[in-house]
Design a protein around this motif. Structure first.
Motif, PDB file in Angstrom:
ATOM      1  N   THR A 181       0.820  -1.218   0.000  1.00 26.28           N
ATOM      2  CA  THR A 181       0.000   0.000   0.000  1.00 26.28           C
ATOM      3  C   THR A 181       0.850   1.262   0.000  1.00 26.28           C
ATOM      4  OG1 THR A 181      -1.757  -1.165   1.196  1.00 26.28           O
ATOM      5  CG2 THR A 181      -1.841   1.238   1.193  1.00 26.28           C
ATOM      6  N   SER A 182       1.835   1.322   0.884  1.00 24.45           N
ATOM      7  CA  SER A 182       2.654   2.536   1.010  1.00 24.45           C
ATOM      8  C   SER A 182       3.816   2.579   0.037  1.00 24.45           C
ATOM      9  CB  SER A 182       3.189   2.657   2.439  1.00 24.45           C
ATOM     10  OG  SER A 182       4.156   1.641   2.707  1.00 24.45           O
ATOM     11  N   GLY A 183       4.229   1.396  -0.462  1.00 29.14           N
ATOM     12  CA  GLY A 183       5.377   1.355  -1.359  1.00 29.14           C
ATOM     13  C   GLY A 183       6.711   1.450  -0.638  1.00 29.14           C
ATOM     14  N   GLN A 184       6.708   1.266   0.676  1.00 26.26           N
ATOM     15  CA  GLN A 184       7.927   1.375   1.470  1.00 26.26           C
ATOM     16  C   GLN A 184       8.450  -0.006   1.857  1.00 26.26           C
ATOM     17  OE1 GLN A 184       9.382   4.476   2.123  1.00 26.26           O
ATOM     18  NE2 GLN A 184       7.778   5.105   0.672  1.00 26.26           N
ATOM     19  N   SER A 185       9.778  -0.153   1.832  1.00 26.71           N
ATOM     20  CA  SER A 185      10.401  -1.395   2.292  1.00 26.71           C
ATOM     21  C   SER A 185      11.285  -1.099   3.489  1.00 26.71           C
ATOM     22  CB  SER A 185      11.225  -2.046   1.184  1.00 26.71           C
ATOM     23  OG  SER A 185      12.325  -1.231   0.833  1.00 26.71           O
ATOM     24  N   GLN A 186      11.431  -2.107   4.354  1.00 32.02           N
ATOM     25  CA  GLN A 186      12.281  -1.941   5.524  1.00 32.02           C
ATOM     26  C   GLN A 186      12.946  -3.264   5.875  1.00 32.02           C
ATOM     27  OE1 GLN A 186      10.223  -1.488   9.315  1.00 32.02           O
ATOM     28  NE2 GLN A 186       8.289  -2.148   8.390  1.00 32.02           N
ATOM     29  N   GLN A 187      14.111  -3.177   6.472  1.00 32.39           N
ATOM     30  CA  GLN A 187      14.787  -4.364   6.981  1.00 32.39           C
ATOM     31  C   GLN A 187      14.175  -4.721   8.320  1.00 32.39           C
ATOM     32  OE1 GLN A 187      19.128  -4.377   6.974  1.00 32.39           O
ATOM     33  NE2 GLN A 187      19.137  -5.439   8.953  1.00 32.39           N
ATOM     34  N   ILE A 188      13.764  -5.991   8.468  1.00 34.80           N
ATOM     35  CA  ILE A 188      13.179  -6.416   9.748  1.00 34.80           C
ATOM     36  C   ILE A 188      14.010  -7.481  10.439  1.00 34.80           C
ATOM     37  CG2 ILE A 188      10.836  -5.849   8.991  1.00 34.80           C
ATOM     38  CD1 ILE A 188      10.421  -8.960   8.775  1.00 34.80           C
ATOM     39  N   GLY A 189      15.058  -7.988   9.782  1.00 38.97           N
ATOM     40  CA  GLY A 189      15.858  -9.035  10.417  1.00 38.97           C
ATOM     41  C   GLY A 189      17.142  -9.282   9.673  1.00 38.97           C
ATOM     42  N   VAL A 190      18.044 -10.034  10.306  1.00 37.42           N
ATOM     43  CA  VAL A 190      19.329 -10.352   9.697  1.00 37.42           C
ATOM     44  C   VAL A 190      19.809 -11.707  10.207  1.00 37.42           C
ATOM     45  CG1 VAL A 190      20.666  -9.170  11.483  1.00 37.42           C
ATOM     46  CG2 VAL A 190      21.628  -9.446   9.174  1.00 37.42           C
ATOM     47  N   HIS A 191      20.473 -12.449   9.336  1.00 37.64           N
ATOM     48  CA  HIS A 191      21.145 -13.701   9.684  1.00 37.64           C
ATOM     49  C   HIS A 191      22.652 -13.508   9.556  1.00 37.64           C
ATOM     50  CE1 HIS A 191      18.055 -16.958  10.075  1.00 37.64           C
ATOM     51  NE2 HIS A 191      17.288 -16.076   9.457  1.00 37.64           N
ATOM     52  N   GLN A 192      23.391 -14.555   9.900  1.00 36.53           N
ATOM     53  CA  GLN A 192      24.849 -14.522   9.768  1.00 36.53           C
ATOM     54  C   GLN A 192      25.313 -15.076   8.428  1.00 36.53           C
ATOM     55  OE1 GLN A 192      26.845 -13.036  12.145  1.00 36.53           O
ATOM     56  NE2 GLN A 192      24.807 -12.467  12.917  1.00 36.53           N
ATOM     57  N   ALA A 193      24.380 -15.515   7.604  1.00 34.96           N
ATOM     58  CA  ALA A 193      24.693 -16.066   6.286  1.00 34.96           C
ATOM     59  C   ALA A 193      23.444 -15.865   5.418  1.00 34.96           C
ATOM     60  CB  ALA A 193      25.073 -17.545   6.384  1.00 34.96           C
ATOM     61  N   PRO A 194      23.502 -16.166   4.102  1.00 30.92           N
ATOM     62  CA  PRO A 194      22.353 -15.939   3.229  1.00 30.92           C
ATOM     63  C   PRO A 194      21.061 -16.582   3.722  1.00 30.92           C
ATOM     64  CG  PRO A 194      24.283 -16.337   1.891  1.00 30.92           C
ATOM     65  CD  PRO A 194      24.707 -16.547   3.318  1.00 30.92           C
ATOM     66  N   VAL A 195      19.965 -15.894   3.464  1.00 33.78           N
ATOM     67  CA  VAL A 195      18.620 -16.376   3.795  1.00 33.78           C
ATOM     68  C   VAL A 195      18.101 -17.128   2.579  1.00 33.78           C
ATOM     69  CG1 VAL A 195      16.285 -15.725   4.463  1.00 33.78           C
ATOM     70  CG2 VAL A 195      18.248 -14.398   5.306  1.00 33.78           C
TER      71      VAL A 195
END
Length: 364
Positions: A107-121
């Motif tokens: 709806t808003s067209g906005q993206s955000q980072q919500i998490g991180v791993h120590q290697a590729p997801v």
């Protein structure tokens, strides 16, 4: 869980086409500048879907009256390996080789980072967790963990160690299946998501490429690099009675000498998707073909000839009336297989009941 029945696809009950049934498929040309890694449909709209790719982007399309419209795109800082939609169809999540989990608001067209791993997801899903069926995002990574994320918090709700790197993951209802390196299959009941309900070994001898859960949440299909599928059930009694494996995505060698033993060209099973209504499923492979299978009656419903490149991913829309399939480099030959002229195409195939609805022997 060790009982396996083997069946062959050349039983005389299969249906192959000459490709004419694909002539009316909608083609999304130039959907990515590099390999297409994943496709996911909105659970709320029939023809809106997202695709992730190795060009660091996630793209969202909508198809109206046969016209393809690009709705949005957003970026990671490295190849994107997975994408899925939230249950209400308002958000798209993705993860990839930058180790980051991103959430895009349609709806808003906005993206955000919500998490991180120590290697590729490598894989993610929106899943109902706990007694309240709270929707969380679960991500599986090559760092040998899965993590559950509340979209409102930057830290994971919980982290669960896996026996190896996560290669594939899927869920239906309260069943979550995680397939890792070294052929481990981890089974989780999402009513108690922080605990491994059971860990088993894949019955297939070689590397697991993909897992896909049945609609009933009572079992799952496994595809491997050896051109085989295994159909498994959680309950040991049901597995002994109904579980089996079969060969697929294989073709007879054209160059064998007279008198020599018959040989097959074996292709990787890259992708499996279960039909959302019927007890059938589709497989796609590095041979460039995809096939519809009847799980309950154990035969191939329909097979299609090889396309211009590997089938890297397939997925159905929410009611199973459309199959999306990507013709793209699947990396099964490593870096050497990534030719500059390799196609990157997404096609939408309108399905028919004859293709995807199971039928008994006397109905074929």
């Amino acid at each position: 869980m060790s009982f396996i029945r083997s069946t062959s696809t050349n039983t005389g009950t299969t249906t192959m086409t000459n490709g004419k049934d694909l002539e009316n498929d909608i083609t999304i040309s130039n959907p990515a500048e590099d390999s297409i890694s994943d496709i996911a449909f909105s659970p709320q709209q029939d023809f809106m879907f997202s695709a992730s790719s190795w060009d660091n982007k996630v793209r969202i399309w909508d198809v109206q009256n046969g016209v393809v419209q690009g709705r949005a795109q957003y970026e990671h800082s490295a190849p994107v390996l997975t994408t899925r939609w939230s249950g209400d169809g308002t958000k798209v999540a993705s993860g990839g080789c930058d180790n980051v989990v991103k959430l895009y608001d349609v709806t808003s067209g906005q993206s955000q980072q919500i998490g991180v791993h120590q290697a590729p997801v490598k894989s993610l899903r929106f899943v109902p967790c706990g007694p309240g069926n709270t929707e969380l995002i679960v991500t599986g990574s090559w760092d040998k963990t899965i993590k559950y994320w509340d979209m409102r918090q930057p830290q994971p709700v919980s982290t669960v160690m896996m026996p190896e790197r996560v290669y594939s993951m899927d869920n239906k209802q309260q069943l979550l299946i995680v397939a890792t390196a070294e052929r481990h299959i981890c089974i989780i009941n999402l009513a108690n998501p922080q605990v491994l309900f059971k860990t088993v070994m894949s019955p297939l001898k070689w590397q697991t490429r993909v897992v896909s859960c049945y609609n009933q949440g009572d079992g799952y299909a496994i595809g491997s690099v050896e051109g085989r599928c295994a159909l498994r059930y959680i309950d040991d009694v049901q597995q002994k009675d109904q579980g089996f494996s079969f060969k697929c995505h294989r073709q007879a060698s054209q160059n064998r000498a007279i008198g020599m033993q018959s040989q097959s060209i074996v292709s990787t099973v890259n992708t499996i998707a279960c039909h959302p209504v019927y007890s059938s499923f589709v497989t796609g492979g590095s041979d460039g073909s995809f096939h519809f299978w009847d799980k309950d009656n154990r035969h191939r419903l329909k097979g299609f000839p090889a396309q211009s490149g590997s089938i890297s991913v397939v997925n159905f829309n929410r009611n199973g009336t459309v199959l999306a399939y990507a013709i793209s480099n699947d990396w099964h030959q490593g870096h050497m297989g990534n030719r500059p002229d390799y196609p990157n195409i997404i096609k939408l195939h309108p399905t028919t009941d004859y293709e995807v609805k199971g039928r008994k022997k006397n109905e074929r």
